[in-house]
Write a protein that holds these residues in place. Structure first.
Motif, PDB file in Angstrom:
ATOM      1  N   UNK A   1       0.482  -0.989  -0.336  1.00  0.00           N
ATOM      2  CA  UNK A   1      -0.241   0.035  -0.248  1.00  0.00           C
ATOM      3  C   UNK A   1       0.766   1.349  -0.081  1.00  0.00           C
ATOM      4  N   UNK A   2       1.815   1.265   0.845  1.00  0.00           N
ATOM      5  CA  UNK A   2       2.928   2.320   0.613  1.00  0.00           C
ATOM      6  C   UNK A   2       3.229   2.869  -0.361  1.00  0.00           C
ATOM      7  N   UNK A   3       4.224   1.599  -1.411  1.00  0.00           N
ATOM      8  CA  UNK A   3       4.691   2.374  -2.273  1.00  0.00           C
ATOM      9  C   UNK A   3       3.666   2.236  -3.410  1.00  0.00           C
ATOM     10  N   UNK A   4       1.953   2.131  -3.393  1.00  0.00           N
ATOM     11  CA  UNK A   4       0.502   2.623  -4.387  1.00  0.00           C
ATOM     12  C   UNK A   4       1.205   3.828  -4.080  1.00  0.00           C
ATOM     13  N   UNK A   5       0.566   4.257  -2.843  1.00  0.00           N
ATOM     14  CA  UNK A   5       0.292   5.592  -2.338  1.00  0.00           C
ATOM     15  C   UNK A   5       1.983   6.892  -3.001  1.00  0.00           C
ATOM     16  N   UNK A   6       2.731   6.196  -2.741  1.00  0.00           N
ATOM     17  CA  UNK A   6       3.767   7.327  -3.372  1.00  0.00           C
ATOM     18  C   UNK A   6       3.576   7.386  -4.971  1.00  0.00           C
ATOM     19  N   UNK A   7       3.678   5.898  -5.755  1.00  0.00           N
ATOM     20  CA  UNK A   7       3.092   5.709  -6.570  1.00  0.00           C
ATOM     21  C   UNK A   7       1.993   6.751  -7.446  1.00  0.00           C
ATOM     22  N   UNK A   8       1.300   6.844  -6.653  1.00  0.00           N
ATOM     23  CA  UNK A   8      -0.227   7.752  -7.175  1.00  0.00           C
ATOM     24  C   UNK A   8       0.358   9.841  -6.354  1.00  0.00           C
ATOM     25  N   UNK A   9       0.974   9.650  -5.472  1.00  0.00           N
ATOM     26  CA  UNK A   9       1.237  10.597  -5.387  1.00  0.00           C
ATOM     27  C   UNK A   9       2.191  11.609  -6.680  1.00  0.00           C
ATOM     28  N   UNK A  10       3.349  10.340  -7.071  1.00  0.00           N
ATOM     29  CA  UNK A  10       3.868  10.974  -7.722  1.00  0.00           C
ATOM     30  C   UNK A  10       3.327  11.052  -9.037  1.00  0.00           C
ATOM     31  N   UNK A  11       3.184  10.204  -9.634  1.00  0.00           N
ATOM     32  CA  UNK A  11       1.633  11.068 -10.744  1.00  0.00           C
ATOM     33  C   UNK A  11       0.607  12.160 -10.276  1.00  0.00           C
ATOM     34  N   UNK A  12      -0.256  12.511  -9.298  1.00  0.00           N
ATOM     35  CA  UNK A  12      -0.889  13.555  -9.052  1.00  0.00           C
ATOM     36  C   UNK A  12       0.351  14.857  -9.373  1.00  0.00           C
ATOM     37  N   UNK A  13       1.319  14.357  -8.759  1.00  0.00           N
ATOM     38  CA  UNK A  13       2.732  15.741  -8.514  1.00  0.00           C
ATOM     39  C   UNK A  13       2.767  16.108 -10.268  1.00  0.00           C
ATOM     40  N   UNK A  14       3.191  14.745 -10.759  1.00  0.00           N
ATOM     41  CA  UNK A  14       3.564  14.957 -13.216  1.00  0.00           C
ATOM     42  C   UNK A  14       2.352  15.373 -13.125  1.00  0.00           C
ATOM     43  N   UNK A  15       0.918  15.355 -12.667  1.00  0.00           N
ATOM     44  CA  UNK A  15       0.197  15.755 -13.189  1.00  0.00           C
ATOM     45  C   UNK A  15      -0.030  17.500 -12.973  1.00  0.00           C
ATOM     46  N   UNK A  16       0.012  17.476 -12.010  1.00  0.00           N
ATOM     47  CA  UNK A  16      -0.376  18.990 -11.792  1.00  0.00           C
ATOM     48  C   UNK A  16       1.188  20.170 -12.219  1.00  0.00           C
ATOM     49  N   UNK A  17       1.727  19.281 -12.242  1.00  0.00           N
ATOM     50  CA  UNK A  17       3.396  19.999 -13.002  1.00  0.00           C
ATOM     51  C   UNK A  17       2.949  20.564 -14.450  1.00  0.00           C
ATOM     52  N   UNK A  18       2.150  19.836 -14.500  1.00  0.00           N
ATOM     53  CA  UNK A  18       1.983  19.510 -16.483  1.00  0.00           C
ATOM     54  C   UNK A  18       1.020  20.772 -16.277  1.00  0.00           C
ATOM     55  N   UNK A  19      -0.399  20.695 -15.703  1.00  0.00           N
ATOM     56  CA  UNK A  19      -0.929  21.898 -15.486  1.00  0.00           C
ATOM     57  C   UNK A  19      -0.767  22.993 -15.035  1.00  0.00           C
ATOM     58  N   UNK A  20       0.489  23.152 -14.304  1.00  0.00           N
ATOM     59  CA  UNK A  20       0.392  25.042 -13.470  1.00  0.00           C
ATOM     60  C   UNK A  20       2.180  25.316 -14.600  1.00  0.00           C
ATOM     61  N   UNK A  21       2.133  24.693 -15.159  1.00  0.00           N
ATOM     62  CA  UNK A  21       4.124  25.297 -15.940  1.00  0.00           C
ATOM     63  C   UNK A  21       2.986  26.020 -16.941  1.00  0.00           C
ATOM     64  N   UNK A  22       2.316  25.989 -17.356  1.00  0.00           N
ATOM     65  CA  UNK A  22       2.118  26.458 -18.965  1.00  0.00           C
ATOM     66  C   UNK A  22       2.119  28.450 -18.221  1.00  0.00           C
ATOM     67  N   UNK A  23       0.997  28.326 -16.627  1.00  0.00           N
ATOM     68  CA  UNK A  23       0.613  29.395 -15.632  1.00  0.00           C
ATOM     69  C   UNK A  23       2.080  29.851 -15.108  1.00  0.00           C
ATOM     70  N   UNK A  24       3.017  29.485 -15.526  1.00  0.00           N
ATOM     71  CA  UNK A  24       4.867  30.297 -14.462  1.00  0.00           C
ATOM     72  C   UNK A  24       4.737  29.686 -12.902  1.00  0.00           C
ATOM     73  N   UNK A  25       3.510  28.549 -13.315  1.00  0.00           N
ATOM     74  CA  UNK A  25       3.659  27.616 -11.474  1.00  0.00           C
ATOM     75  C   UNK A  25       4.394  26.639 -11.261  1.00  0.00           C
ATOM     76  N   UNK A  26       4.402  26.188 -10.295  1.00  0.00           N
ATOM     77  CA  UNK A  26       4.591  24.171  -9.987  1.00  0.00           C
ATOM     78  C   UNK A  26       4.241  24.541  -8.480  1.00  0.00           C
TER      79      UNK A  26
END
Length: 147
Positions: free
Chosen positions: A14-39
């Motif tokens: 479960x810990x590994x899966x939560x870390x994987x979900x957290x990484x995927x969420x962060x990457x997706x957030x970075x993708x949508x924030x980058x065009x706004x000059x944000x991270x």
């Protein structure tokens, strides 16, 4: 079976899966924030300030999970860009309370909409009942680990 050197089955960790979900969420957030000059760190800082105006550098660093030094650099940048304001001198003690400016509020509005779109995408494969269960289970895990 996927195993690491300790014989843990990562497919059932479960810990590994939560870390994987957290990484995927962060990457997706970075993708949508980058065009706004944000991270994610910048967004998190602005979001925290919107919810709790006047937080100090130390409070913000804890809330955003970065060092005080990193937060100080970020706040100096945000202040230079006109997104936050801090008094020249601390009103009490040493802490400089930070607040969003109107420009910071507008910037946060755009970023919040982008982040919300990621959350909607993340939950799109779940029914409302499943979403409620997921929230309840994750809150329960956090509480269990903090107690």
């Amino acid at each position: 079976m996927s195993q690491d050197g300790n014989g843990v089955d990562l497919e059932k960790s479960l810990g590994y899966l939560l870390k994987e979900a957290s990484s995927a969420l962060r990457a997706a957030m970075e993708d949508v924030l980058r065009p706004l000059g944000m991270n994610v760190t910048r967004y998190s800082c602005l979001e925290l300030l919107a919810q709790r105006p006047g937080l100090s550098n130390s409070d913000l660093a804890r809330g955003v999970f970065v060092t005080r030094q990193s937060m100080n650099v970020l706040l100096q940048t945000l202040e230079r860009e006109g997104l936050v304001t801090r008094p020249a001198e601390a009103p009490v003690g040493k802490a400089l309370p930070t607040r969003l400016t109107p420009l910071g509020e507008r910037s946060l509005e755009q970023a919040s909409a982008a982040v919300r779109s990621v959350e909607i995408r993340m939950l799109s494969g779940m029914t409302e009942d499943e979403q409620s269960v997921a929230f309840r289970l994750l809150r329960s895990m956090v509480l269990s680990l903090r107690s």
